[in-house]
Design a protein around this motif. Structure first.
Motif, PDB file in Angstrom:
ATOM      1  N   TRP A 118       0.809  -1.223   0.000  1.00  0.00           N
ATOM      2  CA  TRP A 118       0.000   0.000   0.000  1.00  0.00           C
ATOM      3  C   TRP A 118       0.841   1.271   0.000  1.00  0.00           C
ATOM      4  CZ3 TRP A 118      -5.331   1.287   0.174  1.00  0.00           C
ATOM      5  CH2 TRP A 118      -6.176   0.201  -0.089  1.00  0.00           C
ATOM      6  N   THR A 119       1.948   1.270  -0.754  1.00  0.00           N
ATOM      7  CA  THR A 119       2.664   2.514  -1.045  1.00  0.00           C
ATOM      8  C   THR A 119       2.896   2.529  -2.550  1.00  0.00           C
ATOM      9  OG1 THR A 119       4.740   1.350  -0.527  1.00  0.00           O
ATOM     10  CG2 THR A 119       3.859   2.810   1.178  1.00  0.00           C
ATOM     11  N   GLY A 120       3.066   3.715  -3.107  1.00  0.00           N
ATOM     12  CA  GLY A 120       3.309   3.828  -4.548  1.00  0.00           C
ATOM     13  C   GLY A 120       2.520   4.972  -5.150  1.00  0.00           C
ATOM     14  N   GLU A 121       2.798   5.254  -6.410  1.00  0.00           N
ATOM     15  CA  GLU A 121       2.174   6.407  -7.069  1.00  0.00           C
ATOM     16  C   GLU A 121       0.688   6.197  -7.350  1.00  0.00           C
ATOM     17  OE1 GLU A 121       4.585   7.378 -10.437  1.00  0.00           O
ATOM     18  OE2 GLU A 121       6.167   8.208  -9.155  1.00  0.00           O
ATOM     19  N   ASP A 122       0.215   4.973  -7.152  1.00  0.00           N
ATOM     20  CA  ASP A 122      -1.213   4.692  -7.354  1.00  0.00           C
ATOM     21  C   ASP A 122      -1.968   4.599  -6.029  1.00  0.00           C
ATOM     22  OD1 ASP A 122       0.090   2.421  -6.563  1.00  0.00           O
ATOM     23  OD2 ASP A 122      -0.778   1.083  -8.065  1.00  0.00           O
ATOM     24  N   VAL A 123      -1.365   5.109  -4.963  1.00  0.00           N
ATOM     25  CA  VAL A 123      -1.989   5.019  -3.635  1.00  0.00           C
ATOM     26  C   VAL A 123      -2.123   6.417  -3.037  1.00  0.00           C
ATOM     27  CG1 VAL A 123      -1.839   4.009  -1.324  1.00  0.00           C
ATOM     28  CG2 VAL A 123      -0.789   2.815  -3.267  1.00  0.00           C
ATOM     29  N   TRP A 124      -3.307   6.718  -2.492  1.00  0.00           N
ATOM     30  CA  TRP A 124      -3.427   7.931  -1.674  1.00  0.00           C
ATOM     31  C   TRP A 124      -4.127   7.583  -0.360  1.00  0.00           C
ATOM     32  CZ3 TRP A 124      -7.503   6.887  -4.793  1.00  0.00           C
ATOM     33  CH2 TRP A 124      -8.759   7.440  -4.539  1.00  0.00           C
ATOM     34  N   HIS A 125      -3.542   8.075   0.734  1.00  0.00           N
ATOM     35  CA  HIS A 125      -4.053   7.775   2.073  1.00  0.00           C
ATOM     36  C   HIS A 125      -4.690   9.022   2.682  1.00  0.00           C
ATOM     37  CE1 HIS A 125      -2.298   3.776   2.473  1.00  0.00           C
ATOM     38  NE2 HIS A 125      -1.136   4.234   2.044  1.00  0.00           N
ATOM     39  N   ALA A 126      -5.830   8.823   3.350  1.00  0.00           N
ATOM     40  CA  ALA A 126      -6.473   9.952   4.009  1.00  0.00           C
ATOM     41  C   ALA A 126      -5.861  10.199   5.387  1.00  0.00           C
ATOM     42  CB  ALA A 126      -7.965   9.682   4.153  1.00  0.00           C
ATOM     43  N   HIS A 127      -5.764  11.459   5.743  1.00  0.00           N
ATOM     44  CA  HIS A 127      -5.368  11.971   7.064  1.00  0.00           C
ATOM     45  C   HIS A 127      -3.854  12.006   7.280  1.00  0.00           C
ATOM     46  CE1 HIS A 127      -9.485  12.386   7.991  1.00  0.00           C
ATOM     47  NE2 HIS A 127      -9.728  11.089   7.940  1.00  0.00           N
ATOM     48  N   CYS A 128      -3.249  10.872   7.651  1.00  0.00           N
ATOM     49  CA  CYS A 128      -1.795  10.834   7.865  1.00  0.00           C
ATOM     50  C   CYS A 128      -1.353  11.914   8.845  1.00  0.00           C
ATOM     51  CB  CYS A 128      -1.055  10.983   6.544  1.00  0.00           C
ATOM     52  SG  CYS A 128      -1.483   9.671   5.378  1.00  0.00           S
ATOM     53  N   VAL A 129      -2.199  12.175   9.839  1.00  0.00           N
ATOM     54  CA  VAL A 129      -1.904  13.212  10.834  1.00  0.00           C
ATOM     55  C   VAL A 129      -0.660  12.843  11.648  1.00  0.00           C
ATOM     56  CG1 VAL A 129      -2.816  14.338  12.916  1.00  0.00           C
ATOM     57  CG2 VAL A 129      -4.330  13.870  10.988  1.00  0.00           C
ATOM     58  N   ARG A 130      -0.495  11.539  11.880  1.00  0.00           N
ATOM     59  CA  ARG A 130       0.571  11.101  12.790  1.00  0.00           C
ATOM     60  C   ARG A 130       1.744  10.436  12.075  1.00  0.00           C
ATOM     61  NH1 ARG A 130      -0.397  13.301  17.979  1.00  0.00           N
ATOM     62  NH2 ARG A 130      -2.630  13.741  17.962  1.00  0.00           N
ATOM     63  N   LEU A 131       1.987  10.762  10.821  1.00  0.00           N
ATOM     64  CA  LEU A 131       3.179  10.212  10.163  1.00  0.00           C
ATOM     65  C   LEU A 131       4.424  10.801  10.809  1.00  0.00           C
ATOM     66  CD1 LEU A 131       2.594  10.195   6.279  1.00  0.00           C
ATOM     67  CD2 LEU A 131       2.012   8.448   7.971  1.00  0.00           C
ATOM     68  N   ASP A 132       5.440   9.943  11.058  1.00  0.00           N
ATOM     69  CA  ASP A 132       6.700  10.489  11.584  1.00  0.00           C
ATOM     70  C   ASP A 132       7.648  10.776  10.408  1.00  0.00           C
ATOM     71  OD1 ASP A 132       7.891   8.107  10.812  1.00  0.00           O
ATOM     72  OD2 ASP A 132       8.083   7.310  12.849  1.00  0.00           O
ATOM     73  N   ALA A 133       8.856  11.238  10.740  1.00  0.00           N
ATOM     74  CA  ALA A 133       9.779  11.680   9.679  1.00  0.00           C
ATOM     75  C   ALA A 133      10.127  10.529   8.732  1.00  0.00           C
ATOM     76  CB  ALA A 133      11.050  12.255  10.310  1.00  0.00           C
ATOM     77  N   ASP A 134      10.300   9.319   9.271  1.00  0.00           N
ATOM     78  CA  ASP A 134      10.632   8.180   8.399  1.00  0.00           C
ATOM     79  C   ASP A 134       9.478   7.858   7.459  1.00  0.00           C
ATOM     80  OD1 ASP A 134      13.057   7.925   9.603  1.00  0.00           O
ATOM     81  OD2 ASP A 134      12.447   6.328  10.989  1.00  0.00           O
ATOM     82  N   GLU A 135       8.270   7.974   7.986  1.00  0.00           N
ATOM     83  CA  GLU A 135       7.098   7.672   7.154  1.00  0.00           C
ATOM     84  C   GLU A 135       6.900   8.737   6.066  1.00  0.00           C
ATOM     85  OE1 GLU A 135       4.731   7.266  10.727  1.00  0.00           O
ATOM     86  OE2 GLU A 135       4.112   5.260  10.123  1.00  0.00           O
ATOM     87  N   ILE A 136       7.185   9.986   6.408  1.00  0.00           N
ATOM     88  CA  ILE A 136       7.112  11.047   5.396  1.00  0.00           C
ATOM     89  C   ILE A 136       8.139  10.769   4.294  1.00  0.00           C
ATOM     90  CG2 ILE A 136       7.557  13.517   4.992  1.00  0.00           C
ATOM     91  CD1 ILE A 136       6.301  14.029   7.776  1.00  0.00           C
ATOM     92  N   ALA A 137       9.340  10.354   4.695  1.00  0.00           N
ATOM     93  CA  ALA A 137      10.375  10.027   3.699  1.00  0.00           C
ATOM     94  C   ALA A 137       9.930   8.836   2.837  1.00  0.00           C
ATOM     95  CB  ALA A 137      11.693   9.715   4.398  1.00  0.00           C
ATOM     96  N   LEU A 138       9.276   7.865   3.466  1.00  0.00           N
ATOM     97  CA  LEU A 138       8.759   6.700   2.728  1.00  0.00           C
ATOM     98  C   LEU A 138       7.737   7.137   1.673  1.00  0.00           C
ATOM     99  CD1 LEU A 138       8.134   3.565   2.400  1.00  0.00           C
ATOM    100  CD2 LEU A 138       6.447   3.887   4.222  1.00  0.00           C
ATOM    101  N   PHE A 139       6.826   8.021   2.083  1.00  0.00           N
ATOM    102  CA  PHE A 139       5.801   8.495   1.147  1.00  0.00           C
ATOM    103  C   PHE A 139       6.456   9.269  -0.009  1.00  0.00           C
ATOM    104  CE2 PHE A 139       1.306   8.344   3.015  1.00  0.00           C
ATOM    105  CZ  PHE A 139       1.572   7.182   3.702  1.00  0.00           C
TER     106      PHE A 139
END
Ligand SMILES: [Zn+2]
Length: 448
Positions: free
Chosen positions: A258-279
């Motif tokens: 569930w990551t990639g250019e064909d995926v969009w996630h709602a909210h993501c209020v609590r993403l940390d720095a590593d997760e932002i880099a992953l996105f």
């Protein structure tokens, strides 16, 4: 379709590669597409729309909604709860909805979006009681005239299996997968200018199994459709992910495809720095829903950090039970204000907020080649904003004014070259009749 000319615009905000803002501008529409843009004297056309005193922008793009919730706004039992308590209060009411309630709720939500300048809506529909089908929402988009990305949601993990929704509201996973295939075959239009596209959208980590998430990702890629779900909405959501899966939401999503250019996630209020880099690394997009996040006390999404890292961020009004309004331009303003509350007055400019509401949304939905900007060859999805009203009177910068002191309604909205709103009124439905029908349906739902 005869040519339509929008002329004399105070300013044309193109959102093109150069981010041009043209004074005294015109825009010519032919066959649902922007044929030409210019300044000064305009060419002749069969129909003209005088945009004196107006800012013209691309129609806005909404990346996250639950249109069915429009009949459950301001429900007393759900007014002060956080996400999980809010859901538990509303599930039984939603369970009473019939197909015609879903169509009515969707029509109201889409009408409200249209009047706020929004031309495209992604709707995450995960509620299928008593004969409700995805086409009940699709029908409403045809009634109002908006472009729809119908995300076929799903809940399969009932209370007895450790999930959040009541068992009566969940579906069997094999039925869900079968319906995923059915709705893609029946309604997904991959062609340019498509008015309807379908996405696969299991509801959330706490309402489906990991198996369904994995199967949905495999099926979506086989069919060439996008994936959407809720992710990292609040602290409880992250705690659930750690406790149940031993992973934070970002790595959990990645582990399931569930990551990639064909995926969009709602909210993501609590993403940390590593997760932002992953996105950023994977091209995974975010639907930022600032009013809903405020309403449910979820927190402030790290939008500034996401944008700085290169994450695609669009805006969403979220469902009308957690907003409870559904006006997209207001969402742009709220996004700007929230980032400033957290990060100071230069954290997000009015123009950056408008960019999220247009280009960012188009990118999140995979439509950046045709929506979210005004340039020759783009689809003719255009919002005309009258800046001569009281609420914008005295504004020095009409572009920034759209987010800082926004007009309450769009004056004209054009989608695929067709007028959906003219002079502040819907062209296809009677607004008052629609409101009255919605009020009656809400009363009936309240009675049980
Ligand atoms: Zn949502």
């Amino acid at each position: 379709m005869s040519a339509l000319l929008i002329r004399g615009a105070l300013r044309l905000v193109c959102m093109d590669a150069a981010r041009r803002e043209l004074p005294d501008a015109w825009l010519l529409i032919e066959d649902g597409v922007v044929a030409a843009i210019g300044q000064g004297p305009a060419p002749a056309a069969a129909r003209t729309l005088d945009a004196s005193g107006c800012v013209v922008t691309p129609a806005l793009v909404n990346t996250h909604h639950h249109l069915f919730q429009t009949l459950t706004r301001a429900v007393p039992a759900a007014q002060h709860a956080t996400l999980f308590g809010w859901l538990r209060a509303l599930y039984p009411i939603w369970g009473r909805m019939r197909p015609e309630d879903v169509t009515l709720a969707a029509a109201v939500g889409l009408a409200e979006l249209a009047l706020s300048g929004c031309g495209t809506c992604a709707d995450h529909h995960y509620l299928f009681p008593d004969g409700v089908r995805l086409e009940d929402v699709i029908e409403a988009a045809g009634m109002i005239g908006l472009r729809l990305h119908a995300a076929r949601g799903a809940m399969s993990l009932g209370e007895s299996a450790g999930g959040l929704p009541p068992d009566a509201l969940v579906e069997r996973e094999r039925d869900i997968l079968k319906d995923f295939e059915r709705v893609v075959a029946a309604f997904h239009d991959p062609a340019p200018g498509a008015m309807t596209r379908v996405a696969l959208a299991p509801c959330s980590p706490f309402s489906v199994s990991e198996g369904l998430m994995r199967d949905a990702a495999i099926l979506a890629r086989e069919k060439g459709v996008r994936l959407h779900t809720h992710l990292a909405e609040n602290a409880q959501d992250v705690a659930f992910s750690l406790e149940r899966f031993g992973l934070r939401p970002g790595p959990w999503a990645e582990s399931l495809g569930w990551t990639g250019e064909d995926v969009w996630h709602a909210h993501c209020v609590r993403l940390d720095a590593d997760e932002i880099a992953l996105f950023a690394r994977t091209g995974t997009a975010v639907a930022h829903c600032p009013c809903s996040n405020c309403r449910l006390g979820a927190g402030i999404a790290p939008v500034r950090a996401m944008l700085a890292a290169g994450v695609t961020v669009g805006l969403g009004v979220d469902g009308s039970a957690s907003n409870d309004a559904g006006a997209l331009l207001a969402e742009a303003r709220q996004a700007m204000l929230l980032q400033r509350a957290a990060g100071g007055p230069d954290a997000l400019s009015a123009r950056a907020a408008l960019e999220m509401a247009t280009l960012g949304g188009a990118r999140a939905l995979g439509r950046a080649a045709e929506l979210g900007a005004l340039a020759p060859g783009m689809r003719a999805d255009v919002a005309v904003w009258d800046m001569s009203g009281l609420e914008c009177a005295g504004a020095w910068d009409p572009t920034a004014a759209l987010a800082l002191c926004p007009p309450r309604r769009v004056r004209d909205l054009i989608v695929e070259g067709r007028e959906v709103v003219r002079d502040g009124r819907l062209t296809r439905v009677d607004e008052r009749a629609l409101s009255e029908r919605a009020a009656a349906a809400a009363r009936r739902l309240a009675q049980g």
